[in-house]
Scaffold this active site. Structure first.
Site, PDB file in Angstrom:
ATOM      1  N   THR A  88       0.849  -1.187   0.000  1.00 22.62           N
ATOM      2  CA  THR A  88       0.000   0.000   0.000  1.00 22.62           C
ATOM      3  C   THR A  88       0.887   1.240   0.000  1.00 22.62           C
ATOM      4  OG1 THR A  88      -0.138  -0.022   2.395  1.00 22.62           O
ATOM      5  CG2 THR A  88      -1.825  -1.255   1.214  1.00 22.62           C
ATOM      6  N   LYS A 117       3.613   1.342  -3.569  1.00 21.75           N
ATOM      7  CA  LYS A 117       2.998   0.742  -4.763  1.00 21.75           C
ATOM      8  C   LYS A 117       3.878   0.844  -6.013  1.00 21.75           C
ATOM      9  CE  LYS A 117      -1.821   1.219  -3.268  1.00 21.75           C
ATOM     10  NZ  LYS A 117      -3.193   1.647  -3.631  1.00 21.75           N
ATOM     11  N   ASN A 126      -0.442  -3.165  -6.287  1.00 22.94           N
ATOM     12  CA  ASN A 126      -0.917  -3.201  -4.899  1.00 22.94           C
ATOM     13  C   ASN A 126      -1.018  -4.625  -4.372  1.00 22.94           C
ATOM     14  OD1 ASN A 126      -3.279  -4.090  -6.189  1.00 22.94           O
ATOM     15  ND2 ASN A 126      -4.589  -3.136  -4.657  1.00 22.94           N
ATOM     16  N   ASP A 145      -6.816  -2.437  -7.571  1.00 21.79           N
ATOM     17  CA  ASP A 145      -7.617  -1.244  -7.236  1.00 21.79           C
ATOM     18  C   ASP A 145      -8.605  -0.923  -8.365  1.00 21.79           C
ATOM     19  OD1 ASP A 145      -6.489  -0.793  -4.753  1.00 21.79           O
ATOM     20  OD2 ASP A 145      -4.958   0.570  -5.516  1.00 21.79           O
ATOM     21  N   GLY A 194      -4.021  10.772  -8.923  1.00 21.11           N
ATOM     22  CA  GLY A 194      -3.065  10.022  -8.113  1.00 21.11           C
ATOM     23  C   GLY A 194      -3.170   8.525  -8.420  1.00 21.11           C
TER      24      GLY A 194
HETATM   25  P1  NDP Z   1      -2.658  10.032  -4.094  1.00 20.31           P
HETATM   26  O1  NDP Z   1      -1.993  10.785  -2.995  1.00 20.31           O
HETATM   27  O2  NDP Z   1      -1.832   9.279  -5.061  1.00 20.31           O
HETATM   28  O3  NDP Z   1      -3.563  11.062  -4.969  1.00 20.31           O
HETATM   29  C1  NDP Z   1      -4.423  11.993  -4.341  1.00 20.31           C
HETATM   30  C2  NDP Z   1      -5.166  12.777  -5.412  1.00 20.31           C
HETATM   31  O4  NDP Z   1      -6.101  13.634  -4.747  1.00 20.31           O
HETATM   32  C3  NDP Z   1      -4.286  13.665  -6.263  1.00 20.31           C
HETATM   33  O5  NDP Z   1      -4.801  13.701  -7.566  1.00 20.31           O
HETATM   34  C4  NDP Z   1      -4.426  15.039  -5.599  1.00 20.31           C
HETATM   35  O6  NDP Z   1      -4.234  16.116  -6.484  1.00 20.31           O
HETATM   36  C5  NDP Z   1      -5.882  14.978  -5.195  1.00 20.31           C
HETATM   37  N1  NDP Z   1      -6.219  15.891  -4.096  1.00 20.31           N
HETATM   38  C6  NDP Z   1      -5.904  15.736  -2.786  1.00 20.31           C
HETATM   39  N2  NDP Z   1      -6.409  16.764  -2.062  1.00 20.31           N
HETATM   40  C7  NDP Z   1      -7.033  17.589  -2.957  1.00 20.31           C
HETATM   41  C8  NDP Z   1      -7.745  18.830  -2.850  1.00 20.31           C
HETATM   42  N3  NDP Z   1      -7.920  19.408  -1.645  1.00 20.31           N
HETATM   43  N4  NDP Z   1      -8.262  19.378  -3.961  1.00 20.31           N
HETATM   44  C9  NDP Z   1      -8.100  18.781  -5.170  1.00 20.31           C
HETATM   45  N5  NDP Z   1      -7.424  17.611  -5.339  1.00 20.31           N
HETATM   46  C10 NDP Z   1      -6.911  17.018  -4.259  1.00 20.31           C
HETATM   47  O7  NDP Z   1      -3.701   9.093  -3.372  1.00 20.31           O
HETATM   48  P2  NDP Z   1      -4.391   7.778  -3.979  1.00 20.31           P
HETATM   49  O8  NDP Z   1      -4.829   8.071  -5.364  1.00 20.31           O
HETATM   50  O9  NDP Z   1      -3.534   6.605  -3.747  1.00 20.31           O
HETATM   51  O10 NDP Z   1      -5.651   7.623  -3.021  1.00 20.31           O
HETATM   52  C11 NDP Z   1      -6.735   8.525  -3.121  1.00 20.31           C
HETATM   53  C12 NDP Z   1      -7.856   8.006  -2.257  1.00 20.31           C
HETATM   54  O11 NDP Z   1      -8.324   6.785  -2.811  1.00 20.31           O
HETATM   55  C13 NDP Z   1      -7.437   7.692  -0.814  1.00 20.31           C
HETATM   56  O12 NDP Z   1      -8.329   8.333   0.069  1.00 20.31           O
HETATM   57  C14 NDP Z   1      -7.590   6.174  -0.682  1.00 20.31           C
HETATM   58  O13 NDP Z   1      -8.098   5.829   0.567  1.00 20.31           O
HETATM   59  C15 NDP Z   1      -8.608   5.893  -1.780  1.00 20.31           C
HETATM   60  N6  NDP Z   1      -8.475   4.533  -2.307  1.00 20.31           N
HETATM   61  C16 NDP Z   1      -9.565   3.729  -2.237  1.00 20.31           C
HETATM   62  C17 NDP Z   1      -9.507   2.454  -2.716  1.00 20.31           C
HETATM   63  C18 NDP Z   1     -10.715   1.585  -2.609  1.00 20.31           C
HETATM   64  O14 NDP Z   1     -10.588   0.381  -2.883  1.00 20.31           O
HETATM   65  N7  NDP Z   1     -11.875   2.133  -2.249  1.00 20.31           N
HETATM   66  C19 NDP Z   1      -8.284   1.907  -3.336  1.00 20.31           C
HETATM   67  C20 NDP Z   1      -7.203   2.867  -3.401  1.00 20.31           C
HETATM   68  C21 NDP Z   1      -7.309   4.124  -2.891  1.00 20.31           C
HETATM   69  P3  NDP Z   1      -2.765  16.715  -6.840  1.00 20.31           P
HETATM   70  O15 NDP Z   1      -2.131  15.741  -7.804  1.00 20.31           O
HETATM   71  O16 NDP Z   1      -3.058  18.032  -7.489  1.00 20.31           O
HETATM   72  O17 NDP Z   1      -2.034  16.824  -5.545  1.00 20.31           O
END
Ligand code: NDP
Length: 282
Positions: free
Chosen positions: A66, A70, A91, A107, A133
């Protein structure tokens, strides 16, 4: 004589207290009467070689990696699935018959299974994804491989969004475009499926993505990757505008169920897994 032999699966990454997958997978092993254990480990990137060597030596049957491992785990694998390779992140590790460590990404597959369970076919659909992300990468690649018509990726930073747009456009038959997220964003009315793939709304936060709520229509399916709480303020808002919704808990259970099947060869007891997480998240 009682046997104390257990098959082992491990998870490495986020702080143990924040990782719900152990509770979900242990509930699954118990429901199936399997003598398996799912062990959680903490460690930084420098610890990965030692952790992987230990898991291999102890004949672990599989593993989850995780955040933040990853991508770093790629260097420790013998092989990688085609979609995980496109996503650029793993993952889940499954162990081949020859003991090879094979990287998978469940995922995006979990998200696709949650959609399929809801009777949604993504072929030709117009999809807007918030975030670029890891979760977004996995979802966008699987959507594109499944024939999504067009994917709009809305993100603050171009540095994360543009490479993802390029993967979809260069490596799949789907089309993607990047829309910079500046201020309150209006969702294109032609959107069939809207996905929050940001981390906004994860417990204990009660925030929701900064979009113009009035641009959500009853024709849309609105999805959230956030599993905790399952019913996020974002989904509540969308339902209030007549949209169908799909929560991140279903996706989390499905990605775990896919991994469970890879490790054990058995169908996962998804109801037991869902219940274990629902109890945990309240
Ligand atoms: P990352 O840190 O890789 O990506 C986070 C993303 O959110 C980025 O695109 C970031 O934008 C954006 N972001 C964060 N805060 C803001 C904000 N205030 N305004 C706009 N954009 C924002 O995280 P992950 O992609 O790995 O995970 C994201 C979520 O997905 C987590 O909460 C995780 O728990 C959930 N998840 C759920 C899964 C499931 O099976 N349900 C599986 C995997 C993840 P920027 O690039 O501009 O910083």
């Amino acid at each position: 004589m009682t046997s104390f032999k257990h098959e082992l699966v491990g998870a490495v990454g986020m702080p143990i207290a924040e990782n719900p997958t152990g509770i979900m997978q242990e509930a699954a092993f118990q429901a199936c009467g399997l003598q398996w254990r799912y062990l959680l480990f903490e460690g930084g990137e420098a610890d990965l070689p030692g952790i992987v060597a230990g898991m291999r030596a102890m004949r672990f049957k599989g593993a989850n990696f995780t955040i933040p491992h990853k991508v770093a785990i790629l260097a420790h694998l013998d092989d990688i699935s085609a979609s995980a390779s496109l996503i650029g992140a793993v993952n889940t590790v499954r162990v081949g018959e020859d003991g090879a460590w094979i990287g998978e990404n469940t995922d995006g597959q979990g998200f696709m299974q949650a959609l399929a369970e809801a009777g949604v076919d993504v072929a030709g659909k117009r999809i807007t994804v918030l975030g670029a992300g890891g979760a977004s990468r996995a979802i966008c690649v699987e959507l594109a491989l499944a024939g999504a018509g067009a994917i709009t990726i809305v993100n603050r930073s171009a540095a994360r969004a543009e490479p993802l747009v390029a993967i979809v456009n260069d490596k799949t038959d789907s089309r993607a475009e990047f829309v910079p997220w500046q201020g309150t964003i209006a969702i294109d009315p032609s959107t069939d499926i809207l996905v929050n793939a940001t981390s906004i709304g994860l417990f204990p936060s009660t925030e929701k993505p900064d979009i113009d709520d009035d641009t959500i229509s009853a024709d849309m399916l609105v999805c959230d990757v956030i599993p905790n709480p399952p019913d996020t303020p974002f989904l509540q808002m969308a339902r209030g505008r007549g949209a169908r919704t799909l929560d991140g808990l279903g996706m989390l259970v499905w990605q775990g169920a896919i991994a469970f099947r890879m490790w054990t060869g058995q169908d996962a007891p998804r109801e037991a897994m869902h219940q274990a997480l629902a109890d945990l998240f309240g």
